[in-house]
Design an enzyme around this catalytic site. Structure first.
Site, PDB file in Angstrom:
ATOM      1  N   TYR A   1      27.703 -52.795 -47.388  1.00 47.34           N
ATOM      2  CA  TYR A   1      27.640 -52.000 -46.157  1.00 47.34           C
ATOM      3  C   TYR A   1      28.639 -50.838 -46.217  1.00 47.34           C
ATOM      4  CZ  TYR A   1      27.350 -51.104 -41.104  1.00 47.34           C
ATOM      5  OH  TYR A   1      27.163 -50.526 -39.861  1.00 47.34           O
ATOM      6  N   ASP A   2      29.898 -51.176 -46.514  1.00 48.30           N
ATOM      7  CA  ASP A   2      30.962 -50.159 -46.497  1.00 48.30           C
ATOM      8  C   ASP A   2      30.680 -49.041 -47.498  1.00 48.30           C
ATOM      9  OD1 ASP A   2      31.947 -52.262 -45.032  1.00 48.30           O
ATOM     10  OD2 ASP A   2      33.867 -52.404 -46.076  1.00 48.30           O
TER      11      ASP A   2
ATOM     12  N   GLY B   1      27.873 -48.452 -49.097  1.00 51.89           N
ATOM     13  CA  GLY B   1      26.582 -47.811 -48.802  1.00 51.89           C
ATOM     14  C   GLY B   1      26.758 -46.699 -47.777  1.00 51.89           C
TER      15      GLY B   1
ATOM     16  N   ASP C   1      37.847 -59.550 -44.050  1.00 49.26           N
ATOM     17  CA  ASP C   1      37.730 -59.263 -42.614  1.00 49.26           C
ATOM     18  C   ASP C   1      38.869 -58.307 -42.212  1.00 49.26           C
ATOM     19  OD1 ASP C   1      36.125 -60.783 -40.282  1.00 49.26           O
ATOM     20  OD2 ASP C   1      38.074 -60.159 -39.534  1.00 49.26           O
TER      21      ASP C   1
HETATM   22  N1  UDP Z   1      34.374 -63.252 -35.342  1.00 46.90           N
HETATM   23  C1  UDP Z   1      34.831 -64.437 -34.751  1.00 46.90           C
HETATM   24  N2  UDP Z   1      33.912 -65.317 -34.285  1.00 46.90           N
HETATM   25  C2  UDP Z   1      32.583 -65.099 -34.351  1.00 46.90           C
HETATM   26  C3  UDP Z   1      32.115 -63.888 -34.925  1.00 46.90           C
HETATM   27  C4  UDP Z   1      33.045 -62.991 -35.416  1.00 46.90           C
HETATM   28  O1  UDP Z   1      36.038 -64.683 -34.674  1.00 46.90           O
HETATM   29  O2  UDP Z   1      31.820 -65.966 -33.889  1.00 46.90           O
HETATM   30  C5  UDP Z   1      35.385 -62.272 -35.799  1.00 46.90           C
HETATM   31  C6  UDP Z   1      35.171 -61.645 -37.166  1.00 46.90           C
HETATM   32  O3  UDP Z   1      35.709 -62.451 -38.188  1.00 46.90           O
HETATM   33  C7  UDP Z   1      35.922 -60.329 -36.980  1.00 46.90           C
HETATM   34  C8  UDP Z   1      35.689 -59.966 -35.524  1.00 46.90           C
HETATM   35  O4  UDP Z   1      35.339 -61.187 -34.893  1.00 46.90           O
HETATM   36  O5  UDP Z   1      37.296 -60.521 -37.181  1.00 46.90           O
HETATM   37  C9  UDP Z   1      34.576 -58.974 -35.293  1.00 46.90           C
HETATM   38  O6  UDP Z   1      33.451 -59.420 -35.987  1.00 46.90           O
HETATM   39  P1  UDP Z   1      32.038 -58.766 -35.836  1.00 46.90           P
HETATM   40  O7  UDP Z   1      31.119 -59.509 -36.760  1.00 46.90           O
HETATM   41  O8  UDP Z   1      31.648 -58.680 -34.421  1.00 46.90           O
HETATM   42  O9  UDP Z   1      32.209 -57.266 -36.329  1.00 46.90           O
HETATM   43  P2  UDP Z   1      33.055 -56.575 -37.518  1.00 46.90           P
HETATM   44  O10 UDP Z   1      34.072 -55.792 -36.800  1.00 46.90           O
HETATM   45  O11 UDP Z   1      33.679 -57.623 -38.388  1.00 46.90           O
HETATM   46  O12 UDP Z   1      32.044 -55.780 -38.243  1.00 46.90           O
END
Ligand code: UDP
Length: 325
Positions: free
Chosen positions: A144-145, A147, A272
């Protein structure tokens, strides 16, 4: 009447954008391969004579007469874009090439939905557009990043080579109605878990931060960017600068849903990002744009949407008949 093409038109952002463009009296063509988008998001638009839906995957070329293109197509939730990473990369790169070719043939202005993910796990905070990022090129997020980074370079190359009018917006975390409740993102997960009295799943210790933008604010930013002066190309950050950690987000969701759900802590996914917050000075100066809807108000509207959706789905399940494709 201007013809506007929206790729990813049946997705979360795309369907909200199509609705807004129709309200503004444009003719709208939505393209989507329906991999993560859903016909239910655009069901109410299909009767509109100024709206057309074409099932198409932008990794393949397409020829259409259009005046403007919003290139939004791409799975954006980490579990979804990691499910078929090669397809994700193709969507950003081949998809952007095909849309740039389309824009070139039509002399159309084209907006690219880029992302805060181009900054990776940032070591500059808040993130300014000049920051070049900290992306792991071989990690699970890189499809993703990288791309999206490559797509940005294609946009600027096409501008330099052919003088195409490009507009690049870097979108930060966004939430709101028409989000897919199953797509695995934190806002949709927490709300669904809370309204179903299931535990809220925090990945890691919950101290990582994000800045959440309500979808109407973001779409307003897209439109302002598309209509901005020709020489402003971006990239421009589009997001809400109010930063929250996930423990705060979980508490707010529990308060607003009046849920008794517990919080459980699960393993942090690889790469993350630790902190994320846009510096939106450029958007303020160049577009006169900033978000207006605070997290609490936006969450209330989103919770309402998810409650209605969940409730009507349950009713549908009970009678064994599905109206949603
Ligand atoms: N996350 C979480 N619980 C969940 C889903 C996501 O703690 O059920 C965390 C994820 O690890 C990240 C943040 O929430 O740190 C945002 O995740 P999201 O997938 O919404 O978007 P991202 O910013 O990572 O693209």
């Amino acid at each position: 009447m201007k013809k506007i093409l929206v790729t990813g038109g049946a997705g979360f952002l795309g369907s909200n954008l199509c609705t807004k463009l129709l309200e503004k009296n444009f003719y709208v063509i939505a393209l989507d391969n329906l991999s993560t988008g859903s016909m239910s998001n655009i069901q109410n638009l299909l009767e509109n004579k100024k709206f057309e839906f074409i099932k198409h995957d932008i990794i393949y070329p397409i020829d259409l007469p259009v005046d403007q293109v919003f290139n939004l197509a791409c799975p954006a939730s980490p579990p979804r874009y990691q499910a078929d990473p090669a397809q994700t990369t193709k969507t950003s790169i081949l998809g952007s090439l095909n849309m740039l070719e389309l824009a070139r043939k039509n002399g159309a202005r084209i907006f690219q939905a880029s992302t805060s993910e181009v900054y990776g796990d940032p070591d500059v905070h808040p993130q300014v557009e000049g920051y070049r990022g900290n992306v792991n090129p071989i990690g699970v997020r890189s499809c993703y990043d990288e791309g999206k980074r490559c797509a940005e370079s294609l946009f600027f190359d096409y501008h330099r080579m052919y003088g195409i009018e490009i507009k690049v917006g870097r979108i930060f975390n966004t939430y709101g109605p028409k989000m897919d409740p199953q797509d695995g993102r934190v806002v949709s997960n927490f709300i669904m878990q809370a309204i179903q009295n299931e535990p809220l799943t925090i990945y890691g210790d919950g101290t990582q931060t994000r800045s959440f933008c309500y979808v109407d604010d973001l779409i307003d930013g897209f439109l302002k960017m598309m209509e901005s002066e020709v020489k402003f190309l971006g990239p421009v950050n589009l997001g809400n600068p109010d930063e929250f950690n996930l423990l705060e987000l979980a508490d707010l969701v529990l308060k607003l849903t009046q849920s008794n759900s517990k919080i459980v802590f699960e393993k942090l996914p690889q790469d993350d990002p630790t902190r994320r917050k846009p510096d939106i000075s450029l958007a303020k100066n160049k577009l006169g744009w900033e978000p207006k809807i605070c997290l609490e108000d936006g969450l209330r509207k989103t919770i309402e949407y998810f409650k209605v959706k969940t409730f009507s789905k349950r009713k549908v399940k009970n009678v064994g008949y599905s109206i949603t494709p």
